[in-house]
Enzyme design. Structure first.
Site, PDB file in Angstrom:
ATOM      1  NE  ARG A 154       9.066 136.632  69.121  1.00  0.00           N
ATOM      2  CZ  ARG A 154       9.596 136.161  68.010  1.00  0.00           C
ATOM      3  NH1 ARG A 154      10.854 136.407  67.737  1.00  0.00           N
ATOM      4  NH2 ARG A 154       8.875 135.449  67.179  1.00  0.00           N
ATOM      5  CB  CYS A 244      21.435 133.334  55.872  1.00  0.00           C
ATOM      6  SG  CYS A 244      21.047 132.346  54.395  1.00  0.00           S
ATOM      7  CB  SER A 318      14.480 126.717  61.828  1.00  0.00           C
ATOM      8  OG  SER A 318      13.411 127.654  61.729  1.00  0.00           O
ATOM      9  CB  THR A 376      23.597 130.737  58.264  1.00  0.00           C
ATOM     10  OG1 THR A 376      24.002 131.716  59.224  1.00  0.00           O
ATOM     11  CG2 THR A 376      23.485 129.390  58.973  1.00  0.00           C
ATOM     12  CE  LYS A 379      20.036 129.496  62.214  1.00  0.00           C
ATOM     13  NZ  LYS A 379      20.278 130.856  61.721  1.00  0.00           N
ATOM     14  CB  THR A 408      25.262 146.628  53.849  1.00  0.00           C
ATOM     15  OG1 THR A 408      25.292 146.511  55.267  1.00  0.00           O
ATOM     16  CG2 THR A 408      25.752 145.318  53.244  1.00  0.00           C
ATOM     17  CB  THR A 409      29.653 148.115  56.724  1.00  0.00           C
ATOM     18  OG1 THR A 409      29.438 149.533  56.698  1.00  0.00           O
ATOM     19  CG2 THR A 409      31.076 147.841  57.185  1.00  0.00           C
TER      20      THR A 409
END
Length: 559
Positions: A154, A244, A318, A376, A379, A408-409
């Site tokens: 990629r 998500c 998706s 999410t 999107k 996690t923050t």
């Protein structure tokens, strides 16, 4: 040992080559390295006296004398007979006491009796027989080359979207580009309702949240967003995550670890985040055929009715745009006592009269069959973040036990405020959804008329079938370089090899003029690639508004 021989040995010694150790100038300095060498350290425990008696038959340190070759080190004149005899005896002792080292000692010129028999010295020097530090960089290079060889490597395009001129963007050299593949499906990332809300909160409360939800990172904006999402999905509670991916992974693994002897039944085409949650849970997993409630029922029927079970699937897939037979999967799951876990990531904001997803599009009675729904904010809602919604106790269990949430923050206040504004706005506005649907219909009609093959899809995602990784990447590159149109090629591992495609996602801002430009550019690069066409308006090009499993209309007036 002479200085020239030390230099020669240093150039060929695998230990010094692989560790980057400098070649010493004197013999005593070379001896100091022995304890660090994984071969010589063991050997010298038995042969130190033999090594010290080695007599080198070569003039001492003449700078003009050519450096002796490795082959010369193997000649009988290099070590005297007495030293070689002691080395041989030491080798035999070591062979009896430490047989695991024999294959390594065979590479050493002092103690390896097989060394003199080797015909190809370079082969042993290049081999991986000699233990040393792992060659990480070489390993990484090989792995990257594998990706390049199969055309799945990629390269990230430099795309800088312009909020005031959506869907335009600037490229690396600030060239004008039109984006046709963004997941900002409705253009909400630049909507004034979202941007103005975020600006106001940003100026008042700063850029970051300051910590985890438990330690100074919990604000009224987080609670307001969770209340908005719970209302959207007709659930008791919701919980916001940083993405998500994290929501899916954390929720699945937390529930499966918490429920005793839980088993997860997962659709074979589920997203990587759901697969990660299944794997990280270490619970038993059962894979059922894609969008196949019949196969799911067979697998559920074979399980203990009292055993905790989670059925995980997506509403909109998706990369294909396929839409699941949601009601049938839920009914089968509940028949056998399983929790339903549905990912509506590519559906929230897009389907339903308030944007709650495909479940709402099919009716509130279907949406109410979801035990856990994930979505999410990055999107259709145009911001970032993910969430789950469900019963109050289920959500509180994930909040209390889910490490991906706890450690996690939290999302910044400006982000959560902007996301809430977007969700609330799309609960009432149909303008964006209607505009997007119109342009999707126009694109599908145009591609059908041109005979460009599409993956059958009843929804808003338009996959153009290519089927070859190299050609797919080439088409994407040429569209960008020649026509300033950005459509990302989708290759393995996102899709299986041989199923490569372009994934097109029209938005409300992709006007008819832009559609004309896109169609002409696509035909140009399609012809250059020598790809074939289908018969115009062929029914094999694209699926109509029919759910492929239930063979009934999915959305009577949507796509």
């Amino acid at each position: 040992m002479s200085a020239s021989m030390i230099r020669s040995f240093g150039r060929h010694c695998p230990f010094m080559k692989r560790t980057g150790t400098a070649v010493p100038a004197q013999t005593h300095q070379l001896n100091a390295l022995v304890s660090r060498c994984p071969i010589m350290h063991k050997a010298t425990l038995s042969v130190n006296s033999a090594a010290s008696e080695a007599v080198v038959a070569e003039p001492v340190s003449d700078p003009i004398t050519p450096t002796p070759s490795v082959e010369h080190l193997l000649e009988p004149t290099v070590f005297d007979a007495a030293a070689k005899e002691k080395a041989h005896e030491a080798y035999q002792n070591l062979k009896r006491t430490h047989p695991e080292h024999v294959q390594h000692l065979s590479a050493c010129p002092v103690v390896g009796e097989e060394w003199a028999k080797l015909q190809n010295v370079d082969a042993i020097l290049r081999s991986d027989v000699i233990p040393s530090a792992f060659d990480y960089e070489n390993f990484f290079e090989k792995k990257i080359n594998q990706k390049k060889d199969d055309n799945s490597y990629r390269v990230f395009n430099n795309i800088n979207r312009l909020a005031k001129n959506f869907p335009r963007a600037e490229g690396k050299e600030k060239e004008d580009i039109t984006v046709w593949c963004a997941n900002d499906y409705l253009g909400m990332s630049r909507h004034p309702v979202v941007v103005d809300t975020m600006r106001d909160v940003l100026l008042r409360h700063g850029a970051g949240s300051g910590g985890t939800r438990n330690i100074s990172g919990n604000t009224r904006f987080h609670h307001a967003l969770e209340d908005e999402l719970a209302d959207l999905h007709r659930k008791d509670a919701a919980l916001v995550f940083t993405s998500c991916y994290v929501a899916n992974d954390t929720t699945l693994q937390t529930l499966a670890k918490t429920l005793p002897n839980c088993v997860i039944l997962s659709d074979e085409q589920n997203h990587a985040s759901m697969i990660a949650g299944v794997v990280n849970s270490r619970a038993e997993k059962i894979i059922f055929k894609h969008n196949d409630p019949v196969d799911l029922e067979k697998k559920l029927a074979a399980l203990d009715p009292m055993r905790p079970k989670i059925v995980a699937f997506e509403s909109v897939y998706s990369m294909s745009g396929a839409i699941a037979p949601i009601e049938e999967i839920c009914d089968v799951s509940h028949k056998y006592g399983a929790l339903t876990f549905i990912d509506e990531v590519h559906a929230v904001g897009m389907y339903g009269h308030r944007g709650a997803g495909v479940g709402e599009q099919l009716g509130d009675h279907v949406m109410d069959k979801f035990d856990i729904v994930t979505g999410t904010l990055g999107k259709a809602y145009g911001v970032i973040g993910g969430y789950i919604a469900g019963s109050e106790r289920l959500v509180d269990t994930v909040r209390s036990y889910g490490s991906g949430f706890i450690f996690t923050t939290s999302l910044p206040p400006a982000v959560t405020a902007g996301a809430r504004a977007s969700v609330a706005y799309l609960k009432n506005s149909q303008v964006e959804r209607n505009g997007q649907r119109q342009h999707v219909r126009e694109l599908k009609t145009r591609l059908n008329e041109l005979g460009v093959p599409m993956v059958e899809s009843p929804g808003h995602i338009v996959p153009i079938w290519v089927g070859d990784a190299k050609i797919c990447r080439s088409i994407s590159d040429k569209l960008l370089q020649k026509h300033n149109i950005y459509v990302q090629s989708i290759n393995y591992p996102t899709v299986p090899m041989g199923q490569e495609r372009l994934r097109v996602t029209p938005t409300p801002a992709h006007s008819t003029d832009l559609l004309d430009t896109f169609s002409e550019a696509l035909l140009d690069v399609w012809n250059d690639a020598g790809l074939s066409y289908l018969a115009p308006n062929s029914q094999t090009c694209t699926r109509s508004m029919i759910n492929p499993i239930t063979a009934r209309p999915l959305t009577a007036e949507v796509y």
